[in-house]
Design an enzyme around this catalytic site. Sequence first.
Site, mmCIF file in Angstrom:
data_model
loop_
_atom_site.group_PDB
_atom_site.id
_atom_site.type_symbol
_atom_site.label_atom_id
_atom_site.label_comp_id
_atom_site.label_asym_id
_atom_site.label_seq_id
_atom_site.Cartn_x
_atom_site.Cartn_y
_atom_site.Cartn_z
ATOM 1 N N HIS A 285 0.814 -1.225 0.000
ATOM 2 C CA HIS A 285 0.000 0.000 0.000
ATOM 3 C C HIS A 285 0.849 1.277 0.000
ATOM 4 C CE1 HIS A 285 0.773 -0.516 4.340
ATOM 5 N NE2 HIS A 285 0.531 0.783 4.466
ATOM 6 N N ASP A 286 2.034 1.227 0.581
ATOM 7 C CA ASP A 286 2.890 2.420 0.626
ATOM 8 C C ASP A 286 4.078 2.323 -0.333
ATOM 9 O OD1 ASP A 286 1.581 4.138 2.339
ATOM 10 O OD2 ASP A 286 2.508 3.313 4.150
ATOM 11 N N LYS A 289 6.016 5.357 -1.746
ATOM 12 C CA LYS A 289 6.944 6.175 -0.961
ATOM 13 C C LYS A 289 8.382 6.043 -1.447
ATOM 14 C CE LYS A 289 4.378 6.583 3.370
ATOM 15 N NZ LYS A 289 4.368 6.302 4.828
ATOM 16 N N HIS A 314 2.548 9.947 -3.084
ATOM 17 C CA HIS A 314 2.968 8.547 -3.017
ATOM 18 C C HIS A 314 1.824 7.589 -3.330
ATOM 19 C CE1 HIS A 314 1.092 8.378 1.027
ATOM 20 N NE2 HIS A 314 1.102 7.073 0.865
ATOM 21 N N HIS A 345 -5.862 4.076 -0.752
ATOM 22 C CA HIS A 345 -5.964 3.835 0.694
ATOM 23 C C HIS A 345 -5.982 5.123 1.508
ATOM 24 C CE1 HIS A 345 -1.566 4.231 0.359
ATOM 25 N NE2 HIS A 345 -1.527 4.431 1.664
ATOM 26 N N HIS A 346 -5.770 6.281 0.857
ATOM 27 C CA HIS A 346 -5.898 7.564 1.552
ATOM 28 C C HIS A 346 -7.164 8.315 1.141
ATOM 29 C CE1 HIS A 346 -2.244 7.703 3.875
ATOM 30 N NE2 HIS A 346 -1.524 7.327 2.831
ATOM 31 N N ASP A 374 -4.265 1.099 8.074
ATOM 32 C CA ASP A 374 -3.122 1.997 7.931
ATOM 33 C C ASP A 374 -3.159 3.122 8.966
ATOM 34 O OD1 ASP A 374 -0.768 2.961 6.569
ATOM 35 O OD2 ASP A 374 -2.021 4.517 5.686
#
Length: 433
Positions: A285-286, A289, A314, A345-346, A374
Amino acid sequence: MQFVKLQLGCLLIIAYVEISYIRETLRGQIPCNRYFDLLMILAPWAVFFDGLTAWTVNHMDLVPAFVNRGAHLLFFLSMDLFILSTTAYFYDQLLGFRKKKIGNLFLILPGLLSLLMIIGGFGKLTFIQGENTWYSMGFPVYVCYATVVLYYGSILCIVLAQRHFLPKEKKMEILSIILLVGVILGVQMYFPEVLLTALLPTLLLLGIYVDFENPSIQKLNIQHNEMLDGFAVMVESRDSNTGGHIRRTRAYVKLMLKRMRQDKRYQAILNRDYMDNVSNAAPLHDIGKISTPDSILQKPGKLTDEEFEIMKQHAAAGGDIILHSFRDLSNAEFRQIAYEVARYHHEKFNGRGYPEGLKGEEIPLHSRVMAIADVFDAVSQKRCYRDAMPVEECFSIIEKGIGTDFDPNIARIFLDSADEVVALMKAERNDEA
């Protein structure tokens, strides 16, 4: 020998499959599947008793009647158990067994009933002389036919009902196996003298081995998942973490999916493949970054508005990385889920998230699940710019975000699982220690 040539050939095929499978599992390179293990036990016995009955029924002048009938009884029972076990295997592949699920009784009760009917009605078994061979007919035979139609027909219904949520490859593999069963059953019913019964357990075992339990394919899948996890840990290490965030968020995601399966709103989509894909996609998910500058990612203080705008990139970058890096991946469903988990996811339930400002059910289900995992882990762990918050305050943040930041239903499921969440947190801390 003329009556058992087919069965001997089938036993050789089964022996090859079992030796290959056992050799790889003994090396510890792939996990065992208990349902497939059961099939490997039942398949050779079903074929053996099929060959034995083919011989005894054609040598009734030499074989005592009780031996011939006993062999037939064992054949019908072993074949019935094999049918029940293959159904359990496919049910687990498609949906996965659920604890305390009353629907699981469907797999047990009809099977037990058919076994009792075979035993109780065995006196009605008759032997008929055909043009080239003797064969058996009567009530136990019809029970076995009905069991095949009932159980494999139920698997067909599950595939059709889940067709929108199953991987294309799995649908085609299972449908081809069901079609093969139907052809064998149809030929055997209309031409009972041909005695093709031994092909049923042999080809089913072979088909399951090739399509689902092939050690080479399983090892590739394991290596693929390990590679993805390693890649995700490498990205996370830039943020002064050592993989704990990945392990915890994945554990929270799996917990929520498990609880969501008990909710009728989600049962249609939460099959085994979907849950595996979401669980394997969670660590990515990240991944975006990797494109975020260290000066922002590791800044000990609050980000400026300009820096925060760069940090927000990101999410979209992660989706792009997955699309380009995994464009040749055979599992298209996993690629799409991983893309949406990374990109969305954000997003917030009220539409005030990023990168696209999606709201409500416009946000993919797995992204809504990932958002809760998260955020909870982010506030419950120490970061370079602040200390970890008390766990009660972390749950309060999720509760306050219901309907604004988070999907209300999924957030409540998470909050109702608070004890298990805390247990997962403690287990991770013990592992790190």
